[in-house]
Write an enzyme that holds these catalytic residues in place. Sequence first.
Site, mmCIF file in Angstrom:
data_model
loop_
_atom_site.group_PDB
_atom_site.id
_atom_site.type_symbol
_atom_site.label_atom_id
_atom_site.label_comp_id
_atom_site.label_asym_id
_atom_site.label_seq_id
_atom_site.Cartn_x
_atom_site.Cartn_y
_atom_site.Cartn_z
ATOM 1 N N CYS A 141 -22.686 -6.918 -19.765
ATOM 2 C CA CYS A 141 -21.531 -7.259 -18.974
ATOM 3 C C CYS A 141 -20.387 -6.252 -19.308
ATOM 4 O O CYS A 141 -20.163 -5.876 -20.606
ATOM 5 C CB CYS A 141 -20.836 -8.504 -19.146
ATOM 6 S SG CYS A 141 -21.797 -9.943 -18.389
ATOM 7 N N CYS A 174 -27.248 -9.367 -17.795
ATOM 8 C CA CYS A 174 -26.809 -9.091 -18.927
ATOM 9 C C CYS A 174 -27.513 -9.473 -20.453
ATOM 10 O O CYS A 174 -28.082 -10.603 -20.112
ATOM 11 C CB CYS A 174 -25.202 -9.489 -19.031
ATOM 12 S SG CYS A 174 -24.738 -9.174 -20.922
ATOM 13 N N CYS A 218 -18.016 -12.093 -20.518
ATOM 14 C CA CYS A 218 -19.616 -12.090 -21.015
ATOM 15 C C CYS A 218 -19.580 -13.181 -22.234
ATOM 16 O O CYS A 218 -20.357 -14.076 -22.160
ATOM 17 C CB CYS A 218 -19.635 -10.900 -21.772
ATOM 18 S SG CYS A 218 -21.572 -10.777 -22.603
ATOM 19 N N GLY A 222 0.725 -1.262 -0.120
ATOM 20 C CA GLY A 222 -0.098 0.041 -0.011
ATOM 21 C C GLY A 222 0.766 1.242 -0.071
ATOM 22 O O GLY A 222 0.160 2.317 -0.117
ATOM 23 N N CYS A 251 -25.244 -12.182 -22.029
ATOM 24 C CA CYS A 251 -25.192 -13.634 -21.800
ATOM 25 C C CYS A 251 -26.134 -13.941 -20.698
ATOM 26 O O CYS A 251 -26.115 -15.056 -20.282
ATOM 27 C CB CYS A 251 -23.902 -13.629 -21.264
ATOM 28 S SG CYS A 251 -23.551 -12.696 -19.847
#
Lengths: 370, 293
Positions: free
Chosen positions: B271, B246, B277, B30, B249
Site C-alpha cells: 500500500c 498489498c 495499510c 478550479g 495487509c
Amino acid sequence: MGYVAIKGGGRAIAGTKDVFDHLRTRQGEAGTPLNTDTIEQQLRLLHSRVLSEGGVYAPQLASLALKQAQGDTLEAAFILRAYRSTQPRLTETPLLDTTKMRLTRRISAAFKDIPGGQMLGATTDYHLRMLRMELLKESPEEFRRISRDWFSSAAESDLPDSFPKVLDGLRRQGLLPQPDVAAAEREPFDITREPLIFPVPRSAALATMARAEQGSLLAIAYSNMRGYGDVHPTVAELRVGYLPVLLPHPITGELTEVGEVEMTECEVIAMYEDNADQSKAVFTLGYGACYGHNEVKAISMAILDRALQAGVKSGPRNPSEDPEFVLLHVDGIDSMGFCTHYKMPHYVTFQSDMDRLRTTQKKQTDKEQG
Amino acid sequence: MSSAQNFGYLDEYAKKEVRRSALKAVAIPGYQVPYSSREMPMGRGFGTGGLQLTLSLIGPQETLKVIDQGSDDSVNAVNLRSFIEMTCPGIDTTTKTAAASLIQSRHRIPEQPLREDQIIVLQVPYPDPLVLVEPSEDKRKQMHGEMDYSRLLVKLYEDMVRFDEITISHRYPTRINGQYVLDPSPIPRWDVPKMNHAKALILFGAGREKKIYAVPPYTDAEPLVFSDVPFRVEDFTDEAGNRRACRICGCRSSFLDEYNDSRTGETVYQCSDADWCQEFSQSSDLNRGGSHE
C-alpha cells in the site's frame, strides 16, 4: 504492530543537520569559528551577493546566513528571504535620489570627461588574475599594516563624495528621452505583496531583477549581448556607494535620514529608436540597481531592462526580450528550490509512469503480433 | 528569535492574504487565484504552497496530518509536520486520516474517504495543466478564460495516435464544475475520481508558481476524456488477471507501490497509503478475510 513505508524520518533529518554542522568544524582543534564581521568585511563581494539576492538589507544577518550555509550563496539568500517572510512591513520610504549617493566608485564608458571625474575605487577589473602566494601565510602584522597605511596616506580630497549623474548632461542635449514623470508618481509594483501577472509594469521587472540570482541574470543578459538580441550597451555610468535612506519623522513628518544602504547602480545607453512622443529619435536607456557591491549584476540587469522594454514595445524576438521568460526564471530561491525538490521521493508518480509505459508497450506488442 | 515568532511563522498580513485567496478559490472552483506567495524556510518545491495554506488555516484546536507519497513518516512529511508543530503551539498532530481535521499532502489523496469536516491541502508544483501545451502564462490565462482546452485535447489525441494510449500518468487534467480544467497536483490517476463530489474541501497551493485553487465539496470533477476513450486508473492486475494485493495487509483495493525485495529479487507490492495499510492490517487481524471497502 503496524507498518509504515519509511520509518525513522525524524532521526534521519536530525542526522543530516548534525553532520552538516560537523563539516563546518572539520578544521578541528586548530580551527576558530568564523566571525560574522569577518565574512562581511573580508568576503565583501560574496556578502554583497547574498545581501542583494536575499532581498532584505540586513548585513549582519547576511553574514550569519553565509556562515550557516557554509558559503552557499543560494542557500544563504534563501535563509534571508525566509526570515523576511516573518517580518511585517511597517512603513515605506519615499523615492530615494541616487545623486545623493556617497560614492566609493563611479565610472563612465560613454565619456572620458564626466563632471566629477572617473573614480575607479575598489575593483578587480585590471587585476592580473595571478595567485598571490603571499596571502597563503598572511601575518596579522601585515594585515594591520595594510589597514593602517591606506588611511594614513589618503588625502581628505580623495574621500568619497556625491557627483551629478552622467545622464543629466546628455538629457540636456536632447539625446535622451525625458524622464517619465508620470512613472515616478505611480505607485511602484511591490513584488513581495503582489504576484507577477503578465503584462507587468517596468517597476515589477526592476524589482524582480534587483533580487534575482546573479548568474541567471548574467546568462540571459549574455545571450542578448552575443547574438540572441541586439542591445549594444554603453555604460553611461556605473556607481557604487552608500545611498542615504529617508523616512518621515514620526512626530514632525519631516524626512529624516535613518541610515544608508550600500548599492550598485548602472545606467546603460543603447541604440536610438523612433520616439512616438518626441519629434526626433533619441537613445534608449536601461537601468539596473541592487544592494551591495555587485557590478556584473547591475550591468546585466540594465541590459535586460533595455531588452525587456524593447520586447514590451515591439514584441519579443528572443528569450531575453520576453518578460515572462526572463522574470519567471531569474529568481535563485525559486529555481534552486525546484531543482533540489527532484531529490525528493517520487515513488507514486513514477509508479504511475510505469503503469503508462507498460500499458503502451503491451498495446504495441499486441499490434506487432497483429 | 523563537520567542518573538508569530503563530504559524508568517506575519498576520500574509496569512490573511492566503485566506482571502483561498475564499476566492472556493468561490470560483478550479480557477487559479494568484497570490504573493512568501518564501518559507524550506525549499520551493518541497511543499511551500501547501504549507502557507496550512499555516494560514490552522488554529490551536486543529488536528493535523501530513503525508508525502502516502506516508506520514517519509522525511519531507516529518520535516513539514515538525515545522508546523514548532510554529503552531497548541495544535495536535496525527497519522490517522480519520482523526485529522486538516491534512496536508504531497502526491496522494488518502484511500479513506474524507468527511465534510475535513480539509485537504495538496502541494502543487505546476498549477496549470495547459503548461503541457503552452509555456506563456499570459496566453494560458486567456485560454482558461475562453475555456479553450482544444490543444490539451489535441495532445491527448496525438498520444492515442502515437502510443494507442494517453500517456499522462499523473496530474491528469480535470475539469471542475463543468468549467476550468485544473492540474490536480501530481496525484496518480487513481486518486482523481476521489475529487468528484468529495465531501471535504480540497485546496491546492503552488508556492513557487504563486497560485491557490480549490475543488469545493460536492463539486463535479471530471478527468478530460473522449467519449470513446474512457479514463483509466493505474492497473494493478497480475499476469493471471488477478488484482494484486498489498504484501503487508493484503488489501486488494488500494494504490500500490512496487519494489524489489532485495533478498528474493522478487517484485513486491505494498500500500502507498501507510495509514490505510496499518488500519487494514489491524482490522484484518481481527476479522480475517474481511473486505476493506
